[in-house]
Design an enzyme around this catalytic site. Sequence first.
Site, mmCIF file in Angstrom:
data_model
loop_
_atom_site.group_PDB
_atom_site.id
_atom_site.type_symbol
_atom_site.label_atom_id
_atom_site.label_comp_id
_atom_site.label_asym_id
_atom_site.label_seq_id
_atom_site.Cartn_x
_atom_site.Cartn_y
_atom_site.Cartn_z
ATOM 1 N N HIS A 112 0.712 -1.293 0.021
ATOM 2 C CA HIS A 112 -0.164 0.043 0.102
ATOM 3 C C HIS A 112 0.681 1.243 -0.076
ATOM 4 C CE1 HIS A 112 -3.693 2.045 -0.189
ATOM 5 N NE2 HIS A 112 -4.361 1.475 0.875
ATOM 6 N N ASP A 164 -2.372 1.854 -4.762
ATOM 7 C CA ASP A 164 -3.464 2.033 -4.095
ATOM 8 C C ASP A 164 -4.662 0.887 -4.467
ATOM 9 O OD1 ASP A 164 -4.735 2.834 -6.721
ATOM 10 O OD2 ASP A 164 -3.744 4.871 -6.568
#
Length: 501
Positions: A471, A475
Site C-alpha cells: 500500500h 492504491d
Amino acid sequence: MATMARGSSVVYRRLLIHQYRRRCSSAQEARSLATLRLLPTPTLDRKLQVCSRSFQMLGRTLHGSAACHRAVVQFKLSDIGEGITEVTVKEWYVKEGDRVSQFDSICEVQSDKASVTITSRYDGVVTKLYYDTDDIALVGKPLVDIETESTSDVIQEEDVVETPAMAREEHTHQEIKGLKTQATPAVRRLAMENNIKLSEVVGSGKDGRILKEDILNFLAKQTGAILPPSPFGEIRTSSPAPTGPHRSPLSPVPKPPPLAASLRDLAGKDVTEPLKGFQKAMVKSMMAALSIPHLGLCEQVDLSRLVALRAELKTEARGHGLKLSYMPFFIKAASLCLTRFPILNASLDESCQNITYKASHNIGVAMDTSLGLLVPTVKNVQLLSILEVAQELNRLQELGAAGQLGTADLSGGTFSLSNIGSIGGTYAKPVILPPEVAIGALGKIQVLPRFDVSGHVTRAHIMNVSWSADHRIIDGATMCRFSNMWRDFLQNPASMLLHLK
Ligand code: CAO
C-alpha cells in the site's frame, strides 16, 4: 548414427577445450585458446589431442620427479555467496581416517538459501572433522583437516583455501542445490569440469542417482549434439530444462512423503530445536514482509468457460508430453495485466525513495515441495505461450517434488501467485514476498449456483482470488482494476488470444 558420432565428437572436443582452459593461466595461453576456437574442426581436433597428450606427459613428469612429503591442510569453509556467514552441517560423507580424492564429496551443508555440497580439492587422508552433524559451521573457519601427499607447489595452493573469500576456482568445489544429489565423484567431476550444476540434471539411476550418461546427455543438449525429441521449441529461460533421458515430462511427479512420515514421535515431551535452512529463510522474508503495509482485495471469478476450455486443451497438451493445469492460464493472464499495470511488477528501494519497474515478468509460484514451501519463478512469462508456461511449471514441479530446486529457479521473482486451492483452501490472506510488491492467492474452484443473464439458476465454477499489494506504492483502485482485468481474461479466456504475441 552419424549424428551420434558427431555428437560424441562435439562433447569430446568441448571436454578437451575445457581441460585446456582450466590450465590456461597466462594471457598468452588464453590467447592461444581464442585462436584454437577459430581453427577449422580437423585442425582443432589435432591441436587438442596434442594438448591432451602433453598434459598427460606433464602430469606424469610432475608426479614422477617431485619429492613427495606429507602436509596437513586445514580445509576452510569458503564464502558461498549471498552474504551467508553460517551453515548447518547436514551430513558428513567422510569420517576421520578416510582417504579422499579431489572432487570427492566431503559434506552437505545447508544455509538459509540452499543446500551446498562441499567437495575436496585435495587428494589425501581426512585427519579431523571440526563439526558434528547438525552443528553450525562458520564461513572462513576450518571444516576438516586433510593430510596430503604433495609437492611444495601444491602446498602453496593451500594458502588459497585458507582465504575465507571464495576464489573463482573454489566455486567449482561447491554446488548449490535443494537436496543431496546422488552421484559418484567421477560424475561430479565431469559435471564440474563442464560447469554443469548437478541440481539442474535429473538423474536416471536408482533413486534419482545421476549417471555419467545423464551429464553427457545434458551437455549434448546444451551443445546441440544429441538432442532428445522435443515437442516444440526451447523455452527461453535462464536455466535449461533438466529433462532426463529416461523420464518423460508426463511421468508422475514423485509425491512428498506421507504426512505420518513427517510427524515427530515426541514421546510425551516438548522438543525444542534450532531453525535451519529454508525455515530460516522463511523467517527472514516474512519478518521483512511485516514492514510492508498490506492492502487486501478479494474477488470471485467464474471459471466455467476456462474449465471447459482446459478440458479440451488438456489432451492436446498431453500430446506434447505436458500436464496442463489452470495455473498456466492464471500466470499468463497475470502477465498480460502486468503489462498494463507495471507498478505491480516493481520493487521499492529500502529507503522508499525509488521504484524500479521490472522489464521481466518473473512470476513466482508458491509451491508445496518435499522441502516445504518454496517459491520458484517462471521467468519471462511475457515472452512465453501458455503451453511454454505449462512446460516450465511442469519442470519446476518435478524439481520441487525431488527437492532439487536450485537458486537460479528460486530467485529473481517480480510478482507471485499462490494456489492454495490445489490443496483445498477456499480463501487466503497472502503475504507479499519482498522485494516484490504484490501477490495473489487462488482458492479452490467450486461448483456453486449462480444466476445466468435470464435470471435462471445455473451451475458455475467459482474461484476466490485474494490479492495483497504494497500500500506504500499501490492504491486500492489500481489493485481493483488489475483484478478486474485478470478476472475478465479468465472468465472469457478466448479474449486472451487478442493480446498474445
Ligand atoms: N481448484 C480446483 N482444482 C485445482 C486447483 C484449484 N484451485 N488448483 C489445481 N487444481 C487441480 C489441477 O487442475 C489438477 O487437476 P487435473 O489433475 O485434473 O489436471 C490437480 O488439481 C493437481 O494440480 P497441481 O497442484 O499438480 O498443479 P497446479 O498447476 O494447479 O499447481 C502448484 C501447482 C505448485 C501451485 C501446487 O502444486 C502447489 O504446490 N500448491 C500449494 C501452494 C501453497 O502451498 N500455497 C500456500 C503458500 S503460503 O504458505
